[in-house]
Scaffold this motif. Structure first.
Motif, PDB file in Angstrom:
ATOM      1  N   ILE A 145       4.986   1.211  -4.706  1.00 57.80           N
ATOM      2  CA  ILE A 145       3.587   1.048  -4.288  1.00 57.80           C
ATOM      3  C   ILE A 145       2.886   0.116  -5.283  1.00 57.80           C
ATOM      4  O   ILE A 145       3.068   0.240  -6.486  1.00 57.80           O
ATOM      5  CB  ILE A 145       2.885   2.429  -4.240  1.00 57.80           C
ATOM      6  CG1 ILE A 145       3.359   3.214  -3.010  1.00 57.80           C
ATOM      7  CG2 ILE A 145       1.365   2.280  -4.239  1.00 57.80           C
ATOM      8  CD1 ILE A 145       2.815   4.634  -2.919  1.00 57.80           C
ATOM      9  N   LEU A 167      10.232  -0.098   5.494  1.00 59.50           N
ATOM     10  CA  LEU A 167       9.026  -0.443   6.242  1.00 59.50           C
ATOM     11  C   LEU A 167       7.844  -0.170   5.330  1.00 59.50           C
ATOM     12  O   LEU A 167       7.829   0.836   4.614  1.00 59.50           O
ATOM     13  CB  LEU A 167       8.945   0.432   7.493  1.00 59.50           C
ATOM     14  CG  LEU A 167       7.980   0.004   8.581  1.00 59.50           C
ATOM     15  CD1 LEU A 167       8.400  -1.327   9.205  1.00 59.50           C
ATOM     16  CD2 LEU A 167       7.906   1.067   9.680  1.00 59.50           C
ATOM     17  N   GLY A 168       6.872  -1.076   5.341  1.00 61.58           N
ATOM     18  CA  GLY A 168       5.717  -0.881   4.467  1.00 61.58           C
ATOM     19  C   GLY A 168       4.432  -1.345   5.102  1.00 61.58           C
ATOM     20  O   GLY A 168       4.434  -1.966   6.168  1.00 61.58           O
ATOM     21  N   TYR A 169       3.340  -1.002   4.451  1.00 66.29           N
ATOM     22  CA  TYR A 169       2.033  -1.551   4.801  1.00 66.29           C
ATOM     23  C   TYR A 169       1.609  -2.467   3.660  1.00 66.29           C
ATOM     24  O   TYR A 169       1.581  -2.053   2.491  1.00 66.29           O
ATOM     25  CB  TYR A 169       0.994  -0.441   4.977  1.00 66.29           C
ATOM     26  CG  TYR A 169       0.961   0.161   6.372  1.00 66.29           C
ATOM     27  CD1 TYR A 169       0.494  -0.591   7.456  1.00 66.29           C
ATOM     28  CD2 TYR A 169       1.376   1.471   6.601  1.00 66.29           C
ATOM     29  CE1 TYR A 169       0.442  -0.043   8.728  1.00 66.29           C
ATOM     30  CE2 TYR A 169       1.318   2.018   7.871  1.00 66.29           C
ATOM     31  CZ  TYR A 169       0.848   1.255   8.933  1.00 66.29           C
ATOM     32  OH  TYR A 169       0.797   1.794  10.188  1.00 66.29           O
ATOM     33  N   TYR A 205       0.838  -1.210   0.000  1.00 66.56           N
ATOM     34  CA  TYR A 205       0.000   0.000   0.000  1.00 66.56           C
ATOM     35  C   TYR A 205       0.868   1.254   0.000  1.00 66.56           C
ATOM     36  O   TYR A 205       0.623   2.208  -0.732  1.00 66.56           O
ATOM     37  CB  TYR A 205      -0.921  -0.014   1.216  1.00 66.56           C
ATOM     38  CG  TYR A 205      -1.752   1.238   1.367  1.00 66.56           C
ATOM     39  CD1 TYR A 205      -2.833   1.490   0.528  1.00 66.56           C
ATOM     40  CD2 TYR A 205      -1.448   2.183   2.354  1.00 66.56           C
ATOM     41  CE1 TYR A 205      -3.589   2.640   0.659  1.00 66.56           C
ATOM     42  CE2 TYR A 205      -2.206   3.336   2.487  1.00 66.56           C
ATOM     43  CZ  TYR A 205      -3.274   3.564   1.640  1.00 66.56           C
ATOM     44  OH  TYR A 205      -4.019   4.714   1.768  1.00 66.56           O
ATOM     45  N   THR A 206       1.891   1.258   0.849  1.00 67.22           N
ATOM     46  CA  THR A 206       2.847   2.370   0.882  1.00 67.22           C
ATOM     47  C   THR A 206       4.079   1.915   1.654  1.00 67.22           C
ATOM     48  O   THR A 206       4.075   0.835   2.250  1.00 67.22           O
ATOM     49  CB  THR A 206       2.238   3.644   1.497  1.00 67.22           C
ATOM     50  OG1 THR A 206       3.174   4.735   1.366  1.00 67.22           O
ATOM     51  CG2 THR A 206       1.905   3.457   2.970  1.00 67.22           C
ATOM     52  N   PHE A 207       5.141   2.719   1.618  1.00 70.32           N
ATOM     53  CA  PHE A 207       6.387   2.296   2.276  1.00 70.32           C
ATOM     54  C   PHE A 207       7.274   3.500   2.543  1.00 70.32           C
ATOM     55  O   PHE A 207       7.030   4.598   2.034  1.00 70.32           O
ATOM     56  CB  PHE A 207       7.149   1.291   1.400  1.00 70.32           C
ATOM     57  CG  PHE A 207       7.719   1.912   0.152  1.00 70.32           C
ATOM     58  CD1 PHE A 207       6.922   2.136  -0.963  1.00 70.32           C
ATOM     59  CD2 PHE A 207       9.051   2.304   0.101  1.00 70.32           C
ATOM     60  CE1 PHE A 207       7.437   2.735  -2.104  1.00 70.32           C
ATOM     61  CE2 PHE A 207       9.576   2.904  -1.038  1.00 70.32           C
ATOM     62  CZ  PHE A 207       8.771   3.114  -2.143  1.00 70.32           C
ATOM     63  N   SER A 208       8.299   3.270   3.350  1.00 69.43           N
ATOM     64  CA  SER A 208       9.322   4.286   3.617  1.00 69.43           C
ATOM     65  C   SER A 208      10.651   3.578   3.844  1.00 69.43           C
ATOM     66  O   SER A 208      10.676   2.458   4.356  1.00 69.43           O
ATOM     67  CB  SER A 208       8.950   5.098   4.863  1.00 69.43           C
ATOM     68  OG  SER A 208       9.999   5.987   5.217  1.00 69.43           O
ATOM     69  N   VAL A 209      11.731   4.248   3.478  1.00 73.05           N
ATOM     70  CA  VAL A 209      13.058   3.763   3.857  1.00 73.05           C
ATOM     71  C   VAL A 209      13.417   4.460   5.168  1.00 73.05           C
ATOM     72  O   VAL A 209      13.548   5.681   5.206  1.00 73.05           O
ATOM     73  CB  VAL A 209      14.109   4.078   2.779  1.00 73.05           C
ATOM     74  CG1 VAL A 209      15.459   3.468   3.173  1.00 73.05           C
ATOM     75  CG2 VAL A 209      13.648   3.550   1.421  1.00 73.05           C
ATOM     76  N   VAL A 210      13.508   3.671   6.231  1.00 76.29           N
ATOM     77  CA  VAL A 210      13.731   4.225   7.560  1.00 76.29           C
ATOM     78  C   VAL A 210      15.229   4.418   7.774  1.00 76.29           C
ATOM     79  O   VAL A 210      16.010   3.478   7.601  1.00 76.29           O
ATOM     80  CB  VAL A 210      13.145   3.303   8.650  1.00 76.29           C
ATOM     81  CG1 VAL A 210      13.351   3.908  10.032  1.00 76.29           C
ATOM     82  CG2 VAL A 210      11.666   3.042   8.390  1.00 76.29           C
ATOM     83  N   MET A 233       1.671  -4.020   8.875  1.00 75.30           N
ATOM     84  CA  MET A 233       2.963  -3.346   8.779  1.00 75.30           C
ATOM     85  C   MET A 233       4.075  -4.386   8.800  1.00 75.30           C
ATOM     86  O   MET A 233       4.056  -5.303   9.624  1.00 75.30           O
ATOM     87  CB  MET A 233       3.153  -2.369   9.931  1.00 75.30           C
ATOM     88  CG  MET A 233       4.458  -1.575   9.799  1.00 75.30           C
ATOM     89  SD  MET A 233       4.827  -0.599  11.259  1.00 75.30           S
ATOM     90  CE  MET A 233       3.704   0.765  11.056  1.00 75.30           C
ATOM     91  N   SER A 234       5.014  -4.228   7.898  1.00 73.21           N
ATOM     92  CA  SER A 234       6.117  -5.195   7.822  1.00 73.21           C
ATOM     93  C   SER A 234       7.328  -4.538   7.198  1.00 73.21           C
ATOM     94  O   SER A 234       7.204  -3.603   6.407  1.00 73.21           O
ATOM     95  CB  SER A 234       5.702  -6.393   6.958  1.00 73.21           C
ATOM     96  OG  SER A 234       6.804  -7.257   6.744  1.00 73.21           O
ATOM     97  N   GLN A 235       8.490  -5.052   7.553  1.00 67.53           N
ATOM     98  CA  GLN A 235       9.668  -4.675   6.788  1.00 67.53           C
ATOM     99  C   GLN A 235       9.618  -5.380   5.427  1.00 67.53           C
ATOM    100  O   GLN A 235       9.027  -6.450   5.296  1.00 67.53           O
ATOM    101  CB  GLN A 235      10.940  -5.055   7.539  1.00 67.53           C
ATOM    102  CG  GLN A 235      11.142  -4.204   8.788  1.00 67.53           C
ATOM    103  CD  GLN A 235      12.481  -4.470   9.459  1.00 67.53           C
ATOM    104  OE1 GLN A 235      13.451  -4.872   8.827  1.00 67.53           O
ATOM    105  NE2 GLN A 235      12.523  -4.240  10.762  1.00 67.53           N
ATOM    106  N   VAL A 265      -6.990  -7.238   5.543  1.00 66.15           N
ATOM    107  CA  VAL A 265      -6.257  -6.579   6.622  1.00 66.15           C
ATOM    108  C   VAL A 265      -4.997  -5.943   6.044  1.00 66.15           C
ATOM    109  O   VAL A 265      -4.486  -6.368   4.996  1.00 66.15           O
ATOM    110  CB  VAL A 265      -5.861  -7.554   7.763  1.00 66.15           C
ATOM    111  CG1 VAL A 265      -7.093  -8.036   8.512  1.00 66.15           C
ATOM    112  CG2 VAL A 265      -5.032  -8.706   7.239  1.00 66.15           C
ATOM    113  N   ARG A 266      -4.522  -4.911   6.733  1.00 66.83           N
ATOM    114  CA  ARG A 266      -3.288  -4.227   6.319  1.00 66.83           C
ATOM    115  C   ARG A 266      -2.260  -4.448   7.417  1.00 66.83           C
ATOM    116  O   ARG A 266      -2.500  -4.134   8.577  1.00 66.83           O
ATOM    117  CB  ARG A 266      -3.566  -2.737   6.110  1.00 66.83           C
ATOM    118  CG  ARG A 266      -2.329  -1.954   5.681  1.00 66.83           C
ATOM    119  CD  ARG A 266      -2.686  -0.537   5.275  1.00 66.83           C
ATOM    120  NE  ARG A 266      -3.512  -0.551   4.078  1.00 66.83           N
ATOM    121  CZ  ARG A 266      -4.389   0.395   3.752  1.00 66.83           C
ATOM    122  NH1 ARG A 266      -4.568   1.434   4.549  1.00 66.83           N
ATOM    123  NH2 ARG A 266      -5.101   0.297   2.647  1.00 66.83           N
TER     124      ARG A 266
END
Lengths: 380, 144
Positions: free
Chosen positions: B110, B85-87, B67-72, B97-99, B94-95
């Protein structure tokens, strides 16, 4: 049922206070609020203190500092909405007829409690896989950019605006203006957010004295500001994945406040909103109905959210500029609203300010949209 | 449930949410309401849709879409940076959160198809390796 009025406010300088603790800061804010109200401190009947990481009975430590222990006091924790929740609890105690004069305090000595990225509680399944608050908002920012075509520069302009507002706030953590380029070149935290897209780790406290109609009449305080609404909701549990670019929780909390205050979003003259991150301000103002969905980034670019613009957002500098001592934030927003509505905001005064709104939203728990959301409406 | 050699049994980092099966594969666990069918992650005590308390524990599908993500790039000491990290949206609704692992951060997009992978996720207080989950690009998709 009585309405509730704010008759005095106080606030410490926001920033780093290495030689003081949360109780010192809370005591300073409370004493200023009492002096500002002109009330005899013996008339205060109860108190609520919002804080997040300050440990047990911080509110009692504050009262002890100022010689006022002996009152009924509750410490309240609702993540970043803790201070706002203290305001609401104080107002409820007055509306219920239990008290006529109540103090609401918010404080946080954050620099001694953690560094770096704030995370959900370690028990949370999302914390266990590496969730940080900046990462959660970064993911929302990426999705918003994808859906609405917001540019990275537009997002940076939110920080630029709030730092500019903060530059005219003598109590703000940051007093220097920044440029879009500086935001884009600042240290990466969670793509696409950089450190200047994030609110800082701040120490600070704020306080307000709230009274009933009948006490206001007795005091005859001509500088009082009416707390026309103070709403609070927790997020719903999702039964299906929902959009992360719109905030039903903010909308629901705002609608309850608008209804109680007898106004609509079109009546709001300015707002302090929970801009813990640049993207957060975008999501807040659209959730509040102050700007249409997908429209805020361009509105910021046009200057509509500036002091002097159509609808100033975060004239105090917001969390990005003024700073974000978690428990202190919600009360500090009310301090700003009161000072603006009284015409005492100095360089950053909004002309003709009559209706101000404050919005907080805090906390992350798996499966719910947001943990605690508050909206306060103040009217002069 | 088969009882295997306990000394070598894989240990889930979060047994309430993530089950490691004897064959080494893993499943995310949640609830489904027997009354209205609403799915939940993690396991819940009651349904937010109908408030019924007749919920069954279910194993979710092991594939989903991002669904979306970020580089932490800044986190806590427990999580060396950078990580993605993403959803992830699963077919049950269900959504999660996971690496995201198994590809370069620049290749994460995405909408990409992902599958659950069992990966080491820290160690227990006794020093035993713990198994957790990350999502990786679905095998045979993309340009891997």
């Amino acid at each position: 049922m009585t309405t509730v009025h704010v008759i005095g406010v106080g606030m410490t300088r926001f920033g780093k206070h290495p030689d003081r603790d949360a109780a010192d800061l809370g005591a300073e804010a409370l004493l200023e609020a009492i002096a500002d109200s002109g009330i005899d401190p013996r008339a205060i009947e109860g108190a609520y203190c919002g804080h997040v990481f300050q440990g047990m009975v911080t509110g009692q430590r504050i009262l002890a500092q100022v010689g006022m222990a002996g009152l009924p006091l509750s410490n309240v924790e609702n993540a970043c909405s803790s201070g706002a929740t203290a305001i609401r609890e104080a107002s409820l105690a007055i509306r219920a007829g239990e008290h006529d004069v109540v103090a609401a305090i918010g404080t946080e000595h954050l620099t001694t409690r953690f560094t770096g990225a704030l995370t959900p509680d370690p028990s949370d399944p999302e914390a266990a896989v590496g969730a940080t608050m900046p990462a959660v908002y970064a993911m929302r920012a990426r999705r918003y950019m994808e859906e609405f075509g917001m540019t990275r520069e537009q997002l940076a302009l939110v920080a630029v605006k709030n730092r500019r507002h903060a530059a005219s706030n003598p109590l703000a953590h940051f007093r220097k203006e920044i440029t879009v380029e500086e935001v884009l070149e600042s240290r990466p935290i969670a793509d696409p957010l950089n450190v200047f897209d994030c609110s800082p780790v701040t120490d600070g406290a704020a306080a307000a004295i709230l009274v009933s109609d009948r006490m206001l009449k007795r005091l005859g305080n001509g500088r009082a500001v009416r707390l026309a609404a103070s709403s609070l909701f927790t997020g719903s549990v999702d039964t299906e994945p929902t959009s992360m670019t719109f905030e039903p929780l903010t909308r629901k909390t705002a609608e309850a406040a608008y209804e109680r205050a007898g106004i609509g979003p079109e009546d709001v003259g300015f707002a302090e909103v929970h801009d813990c991150f640049t993207i957060a301000e975008v999501l807040r103002v659209e959730g509040l109905g102050l700007f249409g969905q997908g429209e805020y980034p361009a509105a910021v670019e046009r200057g509509e959210a500036d002091i002097g613009g159509r609808l100033p957002i975060n004239p105090s500098g917001g969390l990005l500029g003024k700073g974000h001592p978690l428990g202190g934030t919600g009360v500090a927003q009310v301090v700003e609203l009161v000072r603006q509505l009284r015409g005492e905001a100095g360089e950053r005064q909004i002309e003709g300010a009559r209706v101000g709104l404050a919005h907080c939203r805090g906390g992350k728990a798996v499966g719910i949209e947001g943990a605690a959301c508050t909206v306060q409406v103040l009217v002069r | 449930m088969t009882v295997t050699d306990q000394t070598s049994a894989p240990i889930s980092f979060r047994p309430r949410e993530f089950e490691v099966l004897a064959d080494g594969t893993g499943r995310l666990l949640g609830s489904r309401c027997r009354g209205c069918g609403a799915p939940f992650f993690p396991v819940r005590a009651a349904c937010s849709g109908c408030l019924g308390t007749d919920l069954e524990t279910i194993r979710f599908s092991t594939t989903g879409t991002l669904y979306t993500f970020s580089v932490v790039r800044q986190s806590t000491p427990a999580f060396p940076v950078p990580y993605v990290l993403g959803y992830v949206d699963l077919p049950e609704g269900v959504r999660i959160m996971s690496q995201i692992s198994g590809c370069e951060p620049d290749d994460v997009k995405i909408g990409m198809d992902l599958e659950l992978a069992v990966e080491e996720f820290g160690t227990s207080p006794e020093g035993a390796p713990l198994l957790g989950y990350r999502f990786r690009p679905l095998a045979g998709r993309g340009d891997r």
